[in-house]
Write an enzyme that holds these catalytic residues in place. Structure first.
Site, short mmCIF file in Angstrom:
data_model
loop_
_atom_site.label_atom_id
_atom_site.label_comp_id
_atom_site.label_asym_id
_atom_site.label_seq_id
_atom_site.Cartn_x
_atom_site.Cartn_y
_atom_site.Cartn_z
N LEU A 1 1.18 -1.59 -0.12
CA LEU A 1 0.32 0.22 -0.06
C LEU A 1 0.38 1.09 0.06
CD1 LEU A 1 -2.36 -1.19 2.76
CD2 LEU A 1 -3.51 -1.16 0.43
N HIS A 2 0.35 1.98 -1.20
CA HIS A 2 1.67 3.15 -0.46
C HIS A 2 1.01 4.19 -1.85
CE1 HIS A 2 2.39 1.51 -5.07
NE2 HIS A 2 3.58 2.54 -5.71
N ARG A 3 0.03 3.93 -2.11
CA ARG A 3 -1.13 5.75 -3.90
C ARG A 3 -1.32 6.13 -3.09
NH1 ARG A 3 0.34 4.62 -8.93
NH2 ARG A 3 -0.04 2.41 -9.20
N ASP B 1 -2.68 -1.56 -3.93
CA ASP B 1 -2.63 -0.73 -4.65
C ASP B 1 -1.93 -0.02 -5.58
OD1 ASP B 1 -0.71 0.58 -3.58
OD2 ASP B 1 -1.96 1.56 -2.35
N VAL C 1 -2.68 7.03 1.39
CA VAL C 1 -1.36 7.22 2.12
C VAL C 1 -1.34 8.84 3.17
CG1 VAL C 1 -0.38 4.61 1.95
CG2 VAL C 1 0.25 6.37 0.51
#
Length: 362
Positions: A204-206, A279, A210
């Site tokens: 998860l990093h989009r 993501d 975040v």
């Protein structure tokens, strides 16, 4: 002008795409120059990939590092202009949709150096994603567009790209996956000190997940609801890590966070998972081939073929806990469709197209 093909890579998603193309061109005795812009610059985000994927060491490492969208893109463009003027390659090959990709395309186009774009034609139609801007601009500037799936061909044709520039070649990232599968690290879960039990992997990093504090809080609550059902392992991207941890990500005993993993370790982790929550774009493709149920926490995907021909589905944060329950109850599929030409030979087809283009240009 030299006869060399110059590859521009810069970020973690580029390396599995470039490796099969570099190898196939080497087999055809094509002179090559490999440039690493350093967009991802620490070992876990880039250097380990060169080792895991058996990519040759970069001929040039620009070391641009991180920065804002504009600042990083400008720094890459400035550095690449010097490289292109010195090397005068016969063709520049770019990969995917990161800032290094569009920066290289812009510089090459203004210097009138032919451009080939690997993974062309993907569209999310979501202009809030920086990657969508990068994709569209790169495709518009490219002389050769190399598509992974039929839907990408349709997008390019709709946008007016001449048919003679478009080539359906398959997915070189899948070449890398299939070639490396027997080297996946099977004991990565034990190496991480995790219990011997079923687990899910999350990446998860989009920005949509975040960046905003309210989104981060909702995401952490959703991950905790997943961890109520199955252990969650997160190899956590530097982007957003602090915000997620500040929001209490680690407050649940069922959540295990690691640093980013190398390719072999990460794919071994995914291959053994009950499901993946992501993501990321590339993970949607890798799970499609591995047969791992994938729940994509986004309102859209530029890779719809992973839904129609794979194991992927789009979910919201609110719907995630039930989607995980359904996936766990169903288990991993015994069989599933795989998109056409995702067969381990995309790099060879790309090399054939590039060689023919170079010959046609003299």
């Amino acid at each position: 002008m030299s006869h060399a093909v110059l590859h521009v890579t810069g970020a973690r998603p580029n390396f599995p795409k470039a490796a099969p193309v570099v190898a196939a061109l080497r087999a055809r005795q094509v002179e090559q120059v490999l440039v690493h812009t350093g967009q991802h610059y620490d070992d876990k985000m880039s250097e380990v990939f060169f080792r895991d994927l058996r990519l040759p060491r970069p001929d040039i490492n620009l070391g641009v590092g991180s920065g804002t969208q504009a600042g990083q893109t400008a720094a890459i463009m400035t550095a690449l202009e010097t490289v292109f003027l010195e090397r005068r390659p016969a063709m520049v090959v770019v990969y995917g949709d990161v800032n290094s990709t569009v920066a290289a395309a812009l510089v090459a186009a203004k210097l009138q150096i032919p451009i080939a774009h690997v993974e062309a034609g993907l569209r999310s139609f979501d202009w809030t994603m920086p990657e969508e801007v990068n994709r569209v601009v790169t495709d518009r500037l490219s002389d050769v567009v190399l598509a992974t799936s039929p839907d990408a061909i349709a997008h390019l044709a709709h946008e007016g790209v001449p048919a003679e520039r478009i080539h359906l070649v398959g997915n070189p990232m899948i070449d890398t996956l299939l070639a490396a599968r027997d080297r996946f690290t099977p004991d990565v879960v034990a190496a991480l000190g995790l219990p011997d039990e079923p687990y899910a992997v999350a990446t998860l990093h989009r920005p949509g997940n975040v960046d905003d504090p309210a989104d981060v809080a909702a995401l952490v609550a959703a991950v905790h609801a997943v961890a109520d059902q199955v252990r969650v392992v997160l190899p956590l991207h530097p982007r957003g890590r602090g915000r997620l941890e500040d929001a209490g990500l680690l407050d649940h005993a069922g959540v295990s966070v690691t640093d980013p993993l190398g390719y072999l370790d990460f794919m071994g982790l995914v291959d053994g998972a009950q499901l993946v929550v992501t993501d990321s774009g590339g993970v949607q493709e890798e799970t499609t081939v591995l047969g791992v149920p994938c729940l994509t926490l986004r309102p859209n995907t530029e890779r719809p073929v992973t839904i129609t021909h794979g194991t992927n589905r789009l979910v919201t944060r609110e719907a995630l806990p039930q989607a995980v329950a359904d996936a766990l109850a169903a288990g991993r599929p015994a069989a599933w469709p795989v998109p056409p030409l995702w067969d381990g030979h995309a790099g060879e087809r790309i090399a054939d197209v590039l060689v023919a283009e170079l010959r046609a240009r003299g």
